[in-house]
Design a protein around this motif. Sequence first.
Motif, short mmCIF file in Angstrom:
data_model
loop_
_atom_site.label_atom_id
_atom_site.label_comp_id
_atom_site.label_asym_id
_atom_site.label_seq_id
_atom_site.Cartn_x
_atom_site.Cartn_y
_atom_site.Cartn_z
N ARG A 37 0.84 -1.20 0.00
CA ARG A 37 0.00 0.00 0.00
C ARG A 37 0.88 1.25 0.00
NH1 ARG A 37 -2.53 -0.38 6.17
NH2 ARG A 37 -0.62 0.22 7.30
N ARG A 38 0.31 2.33 -0.50
CA ARG A 38 0.98 3.62 -0.51
C ARG A 38 0.07 4.63 0.14
NH1 ARG A 38 5.16 5.67 -3.52
NH2 ARG A 38 5.02 3.96 -5.04
N PRO A 39 0.34 4.97 1.41
CA PRO A 39 -0.47 6.01 2.07
C PRO A 39 -0.23 7.36 1.42
CG PRO A 39 0.73 4.66 3.65
CD PRO A 39 1.30 4.36 2.31
N PRO A 40 -1.12 8.30 1.57
CA PRO A 40 -0.94 9.63 0.97
C PRO A 40 0.36 10.27 1.43
CG PRO A 40 -3.17 9.38 1.82
CD PRO A 40 -2.41 8.20 2.27
N GLY A 41 1.18 10.69 0.48
CA GLY A 41 2.41 11.38 0.80
C GLY A 41 3.51 10.51 1.37
N LYS A 42 3.33 9.19 1.34
CA LYS A 42 4.33 8.30 1.93
C LYS A 42 4.81 7.30 0.90
CE LYS A 42 2.48 8.66 6.62
NZ LYS A 42 1.98 7.90 7.80
N GLU A 43 5.83 6.54 1.30
CA GLU A 43 6.38 5.53 0.43
C GLU A 43 5.50 4.28 0.45
OE1 GLU A 43 9.13 7.93 -0.87
OE2 GLU A 43 9.24 5.80 -1.43
N ARG A 44 5.65 3.50 -0.59
CA ARG A 44 4.95 2.21 -0.65
C ARG A 44 5.47 1.30 0.46
NH1 ARG A 44 5.85 -0.71 -6.16
NH2 ARG A 44 7.97 -0.68 -5.30
N GLU A 45 4.57 0.53 1.05
CA GLU A 45 4.96 -0.36 2.13
C GLU A 45 4.29 -1.72 1.99
OE1 GLU A 45 3.71 2.07 5.43
OE2 GLU A 45 1.75 1.07 5.55
N PHE A 46 4.95 -2.69 2.50
CA PHE A 46 4.45 -4.07 2.47
C PHE A 46 3.29 -4.21 3.44
CE2 PHE A 46 4.53 -8.59 2.27
CZ PHE A 46 4.42 -9.07 3.56
N VAL A 47 2.31 -5.00 3.03
CA VAL A 47 1.16 -5.29 3.89
C VAL A 47 1.11 -6.77 4.25
CG1 VAL A 47 -1.35 -5.28 4.08
CG2 VAL A 47 -0.18 -3.39 2.92
N ALA A 48 1.07 -7.63 3.25
CA ALA A 48 0.94 -9.07 3.50
C ALA A 48 1.33 -9.85 2.26
CB ALA A 48 -0.48 -9.42 3.91
N SER A 49 1.71 -11.11 2.47
CA SER A 49 1.99 -11.99 1.34
C SER A 49 1.53 -13.39 1.67
CB SER A 49 3.49 -11.98 1.00
OG SER A 49 4.24 -12.55 2.05
N ILE A 50 1.35 -14.17 0.60
CA ILE A 50 0.91 -15.56 0.76
C ILE A 50 1.63 -16.41 -0.28
CG2 ILE A 50 -1.11 -15.21 -0.75
CD1 ILE A 50 -2.61 -17.15 1.17
N SER A 51 2.07 -17.59 0.13
CA SER A 51 2.77 -18.49 -0.77
C SER A 51 1.80 -19.06 -1.80
CB SER A 51 3.42 -19.61 0.03
OG SER A 51 2.43 -20.35 0.72
N TRP A 52 2.34 -19.72 -2.80
CA TRP A 52 1.49 -20.20 -3.88
C TRP A 52 0.51 -21.25 -3.43
CZ3 TRP A 52 1.30 -25.03 -6.48
CH2 TRP A 52 2.20 -25.99 -5.99
N ARG A 53 0.87 -22.02 -2.42
CA ARG A 53 -0.06 -23.03 -1.90
C ARG A 53 -0.96 -22.47 -0.80
NH1 ARG A 53 3.61 -28.49 -1.06
NH2 ARG A 53 3.76 -29.10 -3.25
N GLY A 54 -0.61 -21.29 -0.33
CA GLY A 54 -1.38 -20.72 0.76
C GLY A 54 -0.97 -21.24 2.13
N ASP A 55 0.15 -21.96 2.19
CA ASP A 55 0.56 -22.56 3.45
C ASP A 55 1.49 -21.66 4.26
OD1 ASP A 55 3.28 -24.71 2.28
OD2 ASP A 55 2.56 -22.78 1.55
N SER A 56 1.85 -20.54 3.69
CA SER A 56 2.73 -19.61 4.39
C SER A 56 2.27 -18.20 4.14
CB SER A 56 4.17 -19.79 3.90
OG SER A 56 5.03 -18.85 4.52
N THR A 57 2.10 -17.46 5.22
CA THR A 57 1.69 -16.05 5.11
C THR A 57 2.62 -15.17 5.92
OG1 THR A 57 0.14 -16.27 6.96
CG2 THR A 57 -0.75 -16.60 4.75
N SER A 58 2.65 -13.91 5.55
CA SER A 58 3.49 -12.95 6.25
C SER A 58 2.75 -11.62 6.30
CB SER A 58 4.83 -12.79 5.52
OG SER A 58 5.66 -11.84 6.17
N TYR A 59 2.89 -10.92 7.42
CA TYR A 59 2.18 -9.66 7.60
C TYR A 59 3.11 -8.58 8.14
CZ TYR A 59 -2.05 -12.52 7.28
OH TYR A 59 -3.03 -13.39 6.86
N ALA A 60 2.81 -7.36 7.77
CA ALA A 60 3.47 -6.22 8.41
C ALA A 60 2.97 -6.13 9.84
CB ALA A 60 3.15 -4.94 7.65
N SER A 61 3.81 -5.66 10.72
CA SER A 61 3.44 -5.58 12.13
C SER A 61 2.25 -4.66 12.35
CB SER A 61 4.64 -5.11 12.96
OG SER A 61 5.07 -3.83 12.52
#
Length: 123
Positions: A37-61
Amino acid sequence: VQLQASGGGLVQAGGSLRLSCATSRRTSSNNAVGWFRRPPGKEREFVASISWRGDSTSYASTVKGRFTISRDNAKNTVYLQMNSLTPDDTAVYYCAVARGSYSGDSAASYAYWGQGTLVTVSS
């Protein structure tokens, strides 16, 4: 290569939205997918990801415990369920397909990007 993000809109603080990212089968069936995501006036930041099988996820704090990423490979779609939204979540949200089957928070790991969908959270 096509990615179509949708589901953004205006919501009050404390509310929920579900974003969808429709991907072309050829590009996403064996690849991790992420949301940024890119908040107004800010840099792009990671939010979440998911592996191709869906067995692994990652989130921003900043979203862990409030957002949930999931995917339905039969529909070639990745979802981002966003709950307990706050004005700080206001941003343009982008989905992206990673170069590999697993990926993390580095934008450099992602090869294809969608056009973004705007989420606005009012206080």
